[in-house]
Every structure is written in C-alpha cells, then in structure tokens.
Design a protein around this motif. Sequence first.
Motif, PDB file in Angstrom:
ATOM      1  N   SER A  36       0.827  -1.215   0.000  1.00 32.89           N
ATOM      2  CA  SER A  36       0.000   0.000   0.000  1.00 32.89           C
ATOM      3  C   SER A  36       0.857   1.260   0.000  1.00 32.89           C
ATOM      4  CB  SER A  36      -0.913   0.001   1.225  1.00 32.89           C
ATOM      5  OG  SER A  36      -0.088   0.138   2.369  1.00 32.89           O
ATOM      6  N   GLY A  37       2.143   1.124   0.333  1.00 34.39           N
ATOM      7  CA  GLY A  37       3.037   2.288   0.331  1.00 34.39           C
ATOM      8  C   GLY A  37       2.866   3.128   1.592  1.00 34.39           C
ATOM      9  N   LYS A  38       2.069   2.592   2.558  1.00 28.18           N
ATOM     10  CA  LYS A  38       1.844   3.336   3.809  1.00 28.18           C
ATOM     11  C   LYS A  38       3.157   3.503   4.547  1.00 28.18           C
ATOM     12  CE  LYS A  38      -2.360   1.706   5.339  1.00 28.18           C
ATOM     13  NZ  LYS A  38      -2.851   0.732   6.285  1.00 28.18           N
ATOM     14  N   GLU A  39       3.999   2.441   4.474  1.00 25.94           N
ATOM     15  CA  GLU A  39       5.287   2.511   5.161  1.00 25.94           C
ATOM     16  C   GLU A  39       6.365   2.992   4.199  1.00 25.94           C
ATOM     17  OE1 GLU A  39       5.664  -1.320   7.063  1.00 25.94           O
ATOM     18  OE2 GLU A  39       3.621  -1.059   7.805  1.00 25.94           O
ATOM     19  N   LYS A  40       7.115   4.005   4.638  1.00 23.73           N
ATOM     20  CA  LYS A  40       8.125   4.627   3.752  1.00 23.73           C
ATOM     21  C   LYS A  40       9.280   3.663   3.455  1.00 23.73           C
ATOM     22  CE  LYS A  40       6.994   9.162   3.290  1.00 23.73           C
ATOM     23  NZ  LYS A  40       5.604   8.806   3.008  1.00 23.73           N
ATOM     24  N   LEU A  41       9.671   2.868   4.470  1.00 17.78           N
ATOM     25  CA  LEU A  41      10.787   1.939   4.303  1.00 17.78           C
ATOM     26  C   LEU A  41      10.270   0.508   4.380  1.00 17.78           C
ATOM     27  CD1 LEU A  41      13.402   3.532   6.762  1.00 17.78           C
ATOM     28  CD2 LEU A  41      13.064   4.049   4.359  1.00 17.78           C
ATOM     29  N   GLU A  42      10.961  -0.399   3.721  1.00 21.90           N
ATOM     30  CA  GLU A  42      10.639  -1.833   3.843  1.00 21.90           C
ATOM     31  C   GLU A  42      10.938  -2.242   5.284  1.00 21.90           C
ATOM     32  OE1 GLU A  42      10.238  -4.745   1.614  1.00 21.90           O
ATOM     33  OE2 GLU A  42       9.678  -3.525  -0.100  1.00 21.90           O
ATOM     34  N   PRO A  43      10.363  -3.332   5.788  1.00 21.68           N
ATOM     35  CA  PRO A  43      10.672  -3.767   7.157  1.00 21.68           C
ATOM     36  C   PRO A  43      12.187  -3.867   7.368  1.00 21.68           C
ATOM     37  CG  PRO A  43       8.981  -5.153   6.175  1.00 21.68           C
ATOM     38  CD  PRO A  43       9.437  -4.225   5.106  1.00 21.68           C
TER      39      PRO A  43
ATOM     40  N   THR B 188      16.065   2.152   1.674  1.00 23.05           N
ATOM     41  CA  THR B 188      14.603   2.158   1.519  1.00 23.05           C
ATOM     42  C   THR B 188      14.071   0.747   1.257  1.00 23.05           C
ATOM     43  OG1 THR B 188      14.757   4.347   0.526  1.00 23.05           O
ATOM     44  CG2 THR B 188      12.687   3.159   0.185  1.00 23.05           C
ATOM     45  N   PHE B 189      14.673   0.037   0.289  1.00 20.94           N
ATOM     46  CA  PHE B 189      14.095  -1.243  -0.145  1.00 20.94           C
ATOM     47  C   PHE B 189      14.725  -2.472   0.503  1.00 20.94           C
ATOM     48  CE2 PHE B 189      13.347   1.628  -3.861  1.00 20.94           C
ATOM     49  CZ  PHE B 189      11.977   1.694  -3.731  1.00 20.94           C
ATOM     50  N   HIS B 190      15.993  -2.365   0.916  1.00 22.24           N
ATOM     51  CA  HIS B 190      16.669  -3.542   1.476  1.00 22.24           C
ATOM     52  C   HIS B 190      17.506  -3.136   2.696  1.00 22.24           C
ATOM     53  CE1 HIS B 190      15.427  -5.995  -1.976  1.00 22.24           C
ATOM     54  NE2 HIS B 190      15.600  -4.872  -2.660  1.00 22.24           N
ATOM     55  N   PRO B 191      16.811  -2.657   3.770  1.00 22.49           N
ATOM     56  CA  PRO B 191      17.533  -2.077   4.918  1.00 22.49           C
ATOM     57  C   PRO B 191      18.553  -3.016   5.567  1.00 22.49           C
ATOM     58  CG  PRO B 191      15.138  -1.840   5.176  1.00 22.49           C
ATOM     59  CD  PRO B 191      15.351  -2.641   3.955  1.00 22.49           C
TER      60      PRO B 191
ATOM     61  N   GLN C 114      18.469   5.536  10.708  1.00 21.26           N
ATOM     62  CA  GLN C 114      19.213   6.770  10.982  1.00 21.26           C
ATOM     63  C   GLN C 114      19.714   7.394   9.664  1.00 21.26           C
ATOM     64  OE1 GLN C 114      22.355   6.039  13.765  1.00 21.26           O
ATOM     65  NE2 GLN C 114      23.043   8.166  13.680  1.00 21.26           N
ATOM     66  N   ALA C 115      20.202   6.538   8.753  1.00 22.47           N
ATOM     67  CA  ALA C 115      20.690   7.034   7.451  1.00 22.47           C
ATOM     68  C   ALA C 115      19.545   7.711   6.700  1.00 22.47           C
ATOM     69  CB  ALA C 115      21.249   5.877   6.634  1.00 22.47           C
ATOM     70  N   TYR C 116      18.342   7.128   6.791  1.00 22.50           N
ATOM     71  CA  TYR C 116      17.165   7.695   6.130  1.00 22.50           C
ATOM     72  C   TYR C 116      16.855   9.075   6.699  1.00 22.50           C
ATOM     73  CZ  TYR C 116      12.111   8.468   5.538  1.00 22.50           C
ATOM     74  OH  TYR C 116      10.871   9.016   5.289  1.00 22.50           O
ATOM     75  N   GLU C 117      16.873   9.179   8.058  1.00 21.37           N
ATOM     76  CA  GLU C 117      16.554  10.474   8.673  1.00 21.37           C
ATOM     77  C   GLU C 117      17.611  11.526   8.354  1.00 21.37           C
ATOM     78  OE1 GLU C 117      15.688   9.122  12.593  1.00 21.37           O
ATOM     79  OE2 GLU C 117      13.728   8.415  11.880  1.00 21.37           O
ATOM     80  N   GLU C 118      18.876  11.105   8.349  1.00 24.12           N
ATOM     81  CA  GLU C 118      19.945  12.067   7.988  1.00 24.12           C
ATOM     82  C   GLU C 118      19.763  12.524   6.534  1.00 24.12           C
ATOM     83  OE1 GLU C 118      23.276  10.090  10.960  1.00 24.12           O
ATOM     84  OE2 GLU C 118      23.518   9.872   8.783  1.00 24.12           O
ATOM     85  N   GLY C 119      19.414  11.590   5.662  1.00 21.53           N
ATOM     86  CA  GLY C 119      19.192  11.916   4.248  1.00 21.53           C
ATOM     87  C   GLY C 119      18.057  12.918   4.095  1.00 21.53           C
ATOM     88  N   LEU C 120      16.996  12.707   4.894  1.00 22.82           N
ATOM     89  CA  LEU C 120      15.827  13.598   4.869  1.00 22.82           C
ATOM     90  C   LEU C 120      16.227  15.008   5.309  1.00 22.82           C
ATOM     91  CD1 LEU C 120      13.021  12.587   4.123  1.00 22.82           C
ATOM     92  CD2 LEU C 120      12.431  12.616   6.538  1.00 22.82           C
TER      93      LEU C 120
ATOM     94  N   GLN D  80      18.196  16.748   2.637  1.00 22.88           N
ATOM     95  CA  GLN D  80      17.304  17.155   1.549  1.00 22.88           C
ATOM     96  C   GLN D  80      16.533  18.417   1.938  1.00 22.88           C
ATOM     97  OE1 GLN D  80      14.348  14.238   0.675  1.00 22.88           O
ATOM     98  NE2 GLN D  80      14.221  14.825  -1.475  1.00 22.88           N
ATOM     99  N   GLN D  81      16.031  18.445   3.207  1.00 18.98           N
ATOM    100  CA  GLN D  81      15.288  19.628   3.665  1.00 18.98           C
ATOM    101  C   GLN D  81      16.199  20.845   3.707  1.00 18.98           C
ATOM    102  OE1 GLN D  81      13.743  17.986   7.256  1.00 18.98           O
ATOM    103  NE2 GLN D  81      11.854  17.280   6.278  1.00 18.98           N
ATOM    104  N   GLY D  82      17.461  20.631   4.162  1.00 12.39           N
ATOM    105  CA  GLY D  82      18.455  21.712   4.222  1.00 12.39           C
ATOM    106  C   GLY D  82      18.664  22.328   2.844  1.00 12.39           C
ATOM    107  N   ARG D  83      18.770  21.434   1.826  1.00 17.92           N
ATOM    108  CA  ARG D  83      18.987  21.926   0.448  1.00 17.92           C
ATOM    109  C   ARG D  83      17.785  22.723  -0.047  1.00 17.92           C
ATOM    110  NH1 ARG D  83      21.805  17.062  -0.581  1.00 17.92           N
ATOM    111  NH2 ARG D  83      19.910  16.012  -1.222  1.00 17.92           N
ATOM    112  N   GLN D  84      16.563  22.230   0.326  1.00 16.28           N
ATOM    113  CA  GLN D  84      15.346  22.906  -0.138  1.00 16.28           C
ATOM    114  C   GLN D  84      15.182  24.283   0.502  1.00 16.28           C
ATOM    115  OE1 GLN D  84      12.444  19.936   0.703  1.00 16.28           O
ATOM    116  NE2 GLN D  84      12.715  18.937  -1.281  1.00 16.28           N
ATOM    117  N   ASN D  85      15.660  24.419   1.798  1.00 15.47           N
ATOM    118  CA  ASN D  85      15.480  25.693   2.520  1.00 15.47           C
ATOM    119  C   ASN D  85      16.505  26.741   2.138  1.00 15.47           C
ATOM    120  OD1 ASN D  85      13.332  24.598   3.776  1.00 15.47           O
ATOM    121  ND2 ASN D  85      14.441  23.956   5.626  1.00 15.47           N
ATOM    122  N   ARG D  86      17.567  26.283   1.387  1.00 14.41           N
ATOM    123  CA  ARG D  86      18.612  27.254   0.998  1.00 14.41           C
ATOM    124  C   ARG D  86      18.029  28.317   0.058  1.00 14.41           C
ATOM    125  NH1 ARG D  86      23.265  23.621  -0.834  1.00 14.41           N
ATOM    126  NH2 ARG D  86      23.271  22.456   1.065  1.00 14.41           N
ATOM    127  N   PRO D  87      18.420  29.603   0.234  1.00 13.21           N
ATOM    128  CA  PRO D  87      17.846  30.635  -0.639  1.00 13.21           C
ATOM    129  C   PRO D  87      18.334  30.485  -2.096  1.00 13.21           C
ATOM    130  CG  PRO D  87      19.507  31.578   0.840  1.00 13.21           C
ATOM    131  CD  PRO D  87      19.367  30.144   1.204  1.00 13.21           C
TER     132      PRO D  87
END
Length: 250
Positions: A120-127, A218-221, A234-240, A243-250
């Motif tokens: 269903s894609g409800k979970e962002k990462l595979e188990p 994401t697919f094969h943790p 943790q790698a996923y959260e750091e990656g996020l 990504q947010q840091g790059r998006q917030n840059r002016p």
Amino acid sequence: MGTAVERFDDKARELFDGIGRNEVYEGELLRHRVYTRFLHWMVALFFFLALFSGFGIYLPWLFRWFTPIFGGGPLSRSMHPWFGLAFVFFFALQILNWITPMKWTPADTRWVRNMKGVISGKEKLEPPETGFFNAGQKIQFWEIVVGCIVYLVTGSVLWLGASVFGRITVAVSYVLHDISALIMLGGIFIHIYLSTIGEPGTFESMTRGAVTESWAWTFHPAWFKQVTGRDPKQAYEEGLHRQQGRQNRP
Ligand code: HEM
C-alpha cells in the motif's frame, strides 16, 4: 573452503568482472556484478524468444504475425524448444549464483504477513529485516524454478510427441506447459513494472550494477546495514535532513 558450487560461482564472477565493468559512484553500492547481469539478460532474452515463438504455436489464429520474425511457422516451431532450453540453462546457472540470498527465512514469512503495509506504500521503508532480496522477489524466483522444471518435463513430452508418450500425456503436457507460461508471464509483467517505474533506481542495478545508498536503505535495509555497517533508519533520517536543508537554501 567453499563448496564446489561456491568455487564455480566465485571463479565465474571474477572472470566476468575482468571482461565487463561495474560502475559504482560516490554514495552508491555495488549490487549485481557482471556475471549476475550477464546471466539475467541471457535469461530475459531467451525467455522472450521462447515466449514469442511459443505464441505462434499456442494461438496461431491470433499470433500468426509473430512467426515471420523466426523465419515462418515451421521454423518458429522447431526453434521454440531450443530457445526454451537456453532459457532453462541460463536460469539454472542463475539458481546456483543466487541460491544463498534466495533462501527463505523467518523474516520473509513476517514480510508476507505484513505485505499489505508494504504494497500500500503506507510505510516509507521496507521492514528493517529485509535483506538482499525481499520475500516477494524470492517467491517469484522460486516460481520460476518450478516453472523451469515444468517446462523441461512437459516440453520434452511435447517435443518427442504422442508416438513416444501417448496422446493423453501429450494433452496434459500442453495444458501444464501453457498454464506455466501464463503464470510466469503475469509475474514478469509485475517484475518489469517494479524493476523500472515502480521502484525507481532498481534498473541501474542490472545495467551498470549499482544502486544509490538511499535505494538500499529504503528497499533492502538489512542488506544496507550489512554492507555499510550503518543503521538504515538513521541514514534515512539524515538523508531527509540533508534534503530539507537543500530545499530551505535561498
Ligand atoms: C525487460 C525485462 C526485464 C527487466 C527490465 C528486468 C529488471 C530486473 C532488475 C533491475 C533486477 C534487479 C532487482 C534487484 O536488484 O532488487 C532484476 C532481478 C531479477 N530478474 Fe529481471 N528483468 C527483466 C526480465 C526478466 C525475466 C524475463 C526474468 C525471468 C524469466 C527475470 C528474472 C529476474 C529474477 C529472478 C530477478 C531476481 C529477483 C527479483 O528482483 O525479482 N527478469 N530484474
């Protein structure tokens, strides 16, 4: 000291790495070496050749237009078993190559029980326990193994014909042969979708051999953890964050 099969596979992997190339850039992981990719594309090539030459035999009134590709109806009929044999031969080598990562584990049984959440894609990462291959991939692999056995047995009956095996055995073989082909074809449609647009970044693993680290966590943790020693969550959260840091840059 490995088994004879392991030694054979190790030698083949080394030999093919000397012939072809694995292209892995920064932030990526090596997933499939040259030997695996060579076998995979040989399997795919002969699968489709057997399929298209088989269509003209299965339903000639509908698929007659396929037969000129193989030099006409009779040639199509005589080449089909050879394409099938080549498909089974290369897949047999792939079975030896993949037998270890395709072994079923208790984590796979849990994956199947939790399949709804995954699909269903409800979970962002595979188990987190998902290793090199997930249970869905393993089910498909073993379905192809069974399919190859069915093709070999029923195909031999159809090849040698009623004079050797009798009409009933031939009739039953036709039905089993065609059912097996239709099941495999259905699975391959899903496989092609997931390996390309369904899970972006997967296709490169079978072209140049590499995947991004974000694809792996994401697919094969569990595989990501095994090869990098890092925690996938943790790698996923750091990656996020990055990504947010790059998006917030002016
Ligand atoms: C154009 C057609 C195809 C494409 C684009 C394709 C693509 C791929 C890719 C990218 C992978 C790697 C997946 C991963 O590392 O997780 C893979 C694996 C695999 N392929 Fe294919 N493939 C194709 C046709 C086939 C055919 C015809 C067969 C067999 C009849 C096949 C059997 C497999 C198997 C058993 C695996 C390993 C398990 C899995 O990922 O499902 N493939 N394929």
